[in-house]
Design an enzyme around this catalytic site. Structure first.
Site, PDB file in Angstrom:
ATOM      1  N   HIS A  39      21.030 -10.074 -19.888  1.00 50.72           N
ATOM      2  CA  HIS A  39      20.149  -9.905 -19.620  1.00 50.72           C
ATOM      3  C   HIS A  39      19.182 -11.655 -18.979  1.00 50.72           C
ATOM      4  CE1 HIS A  39      16.891  -7.558 -17.956  1.00 50.72           C
ATOM      5  NE2 HIS A  39      16.272  -8.649 -18.438  1.00 50.72           N
ATOM      6  N   GLU A  40      18.965 -12.042 -20.248  1.00 44.18           N
ATOM      7  CA  GLU A  40      18.394 -13.896 -20.006  1.00 44.18           C
ATOM      8  C   GLU A  40      19.170 -14.506 -18.951  1.00 44.18           C
ATOM      9  OE1 GLU A  40      15.169 -13.224 -20.866  1.00 44.18           O
ATOM     10  OE2 GLU A  40      15.453 -11.422 -21.743  1.00 44.18           O
TER      11      GLU A  40
ATOM     12  N   TYR B 231      14.712  -1.754 -15.621  1.00 47.89           N
ATOM     13  CA  TYR B 231      14.069  -1.376 -16.976  1.00 47.89           C
ATOM     14  C   TYR B 231      14.413   0.258 -17.199  1.00 47.89           C
ATOM     15  CZ  TYR B 231      12.456  -5.370 -18.715  1.00 47.89           C
ATOM     16  OH  TYR B 231      11.894  -6.960 -18.843  1.00 47.89           O
TER      17      TYR B 231
ATOM     18  N   HIS C 259      14.687  -8.189 -11.739  1.00 49.52           N
ATOM     19  CA  HIS C 259      14.482  -6.888 -12.519  1.00 49.52           C
ATOM     20  C   HIS C 259      15.012  -6.086 -11.184  1.00 49.52           C
ATOM     21  CE1 HIS C 259      12.440  -8.303 -15.897  1.00 49.52           C
ATOM     22  NE2 HIS C 259      13.889  -8.262 -16.475  1.00 49.52           N
TER      23      HIS C 259
ATOM     24  N   HIS D  79      18.596 -13.711 -15.355  1.00 58.30           N
ATOM     25  CA  HIS D  79      17.653 -14.723 -14.633  1.00 58.30           C
ATOM     26  C   HIS D  79      18.057 -16.071 -14.463  1.00 58.30           C
ATOM     27  CE1 HIS D  79      14.737 -10.828 -15.481  1.00 58.30           C
ATOM     28  NE2 HIS D  79      14.891 -11.090 -16.691  1.00 58.30           N
TER      29      HIS D  79
HETATM   30 ZN   LIG Z   1      14.459  -9.061 -18.255  1.00 60.26          ZN
END
Ligand SMILES: [Zn+2]
Ligand SMILES: *[C@@H]1O[C@H](CO)[C@@H](O)[C@H](O)[C@H]1NC(C)=O
Length: 262
Positions: free
Chosen positions: A163-164, A219, A173, A167
């Protein structure tokens, strides 16, 4: 003898407690893990501002734009068609922790042209992977050294590493996509006050992919809730579950390959 017994009983109890905690964590989605790791953080003054839970920015003016669509943010491609991204893993990680990070970095080689490789002194732009407060990253390539924080407490899971890194590769997101209102209803009345900005809409790099409830960048239903009521509901069927990804989805991979023309 009694003492020995007591000692082993305690050891057994500790082991049981550890494996319970371990299996509980295994059940959590990336979104839940990030929320847990980033709640109640005491952050130092030299750490960047965080928005949307785990996205770092250097000034308030960066709040309302996606740097990747406003000025470009991708990492360059080498003549062999691969995108080499230098990284340095800080020495404060244990070897077990380093291996979780390395597995996350290397996973990209199996499904894309992204190749994370150890940095050299001649590298201009590179990722410094460190354990600061919580899990966070900037969006896209910033130029020079850029930190990806994976706190030793709470961030060292395969999916959170992916996930990071997504980015840092330029992705935002899923719920901030400008077409999200066709797929998700945001219930601001259930959002903690001051956290409404986490549900902004921005021009994200969708790369022609359709909205993906199973994205590792989506999310969960209750993110930033103040009252245990959902803050997002899927459209049209509010019972559909989403935000449960534990690693990158097929769509996350397709989007990455399209952006970097792998
Ligand atoms: Zn994030
Ligand atoms: C959603 O679940 C509730 C409770 O189980 C049910 O009453 C309702 O009909 C479901 N809605 C849809 C659209 O499936």
């Amino acid at each position: 003898m009694t003492r020995m017994l007591t000692f082993s009983a305690v050891a057994v109890l500790l082991l049981a407690a550890c494996s319970w905690a371990h299996s509980e964590t295994e059940e959590l989605s990336v979104s839940e893990l990030l929320e847990r790791a980033n709640s109640n953080l005491v952050r130092s003054a030299d750490e960047p501002i965080l928005i949307e839970g785990d996205i770092a920015i250097d000034s308030e003016s960066e709040r309302n734009a996606d740097p990747c669509t406003s000025r470009g943010c991708t990492w360059g491609k080498y003549t062999d068609g691969k995108v080499y991204i230098p990284y340095y893993i800080n020495n404060h990680f244990s070897s077990r922790e380093k291996s979780i990070i390395t597995r996350g970095l290397e996973s990209f080689s199996s499904f894309s042209c992204i190749r994370f490789r150890p940095s050299r002194s001649s590298d201009r732009d590179w990722l410094s992977i460190e354990s600061q407060s919580g899990c966070w990253s900037y969006v896209g390539r910033r130029g020079g050294k850029q930190v990806v924080s994976l706190a030793r407490q709470g961030c060292l899971y395969h999916g959170t590493v992916q996930h990071e890194l997504l980015h840092a590769l330029g992705f935002n997101h899923e719920q901030t996509r400008n077409d999200r209102d066709n797929h998700i209803r945001v219930l601001l009345q259930n959002v903690q006050s001051g956290m409404e900005h986490n549900f902004r809409k921005i021009a994200t790099l969708n790369q022609g992919t359709s909205y993906d409830y199973n994205s590792v960048m989506q999310y969960h239903k209750y993110a930033f809730s103040k009252n245990n009521q959902p803050t997002m509901l899927p459209i049209p069927n509010p019972n559909v579950s989403f935000g449960n990804a534990k690693e990158m989805s097929r769509t996350d991979i397709a989007r990455l390959n399209t952006l970097y023309k792998c």
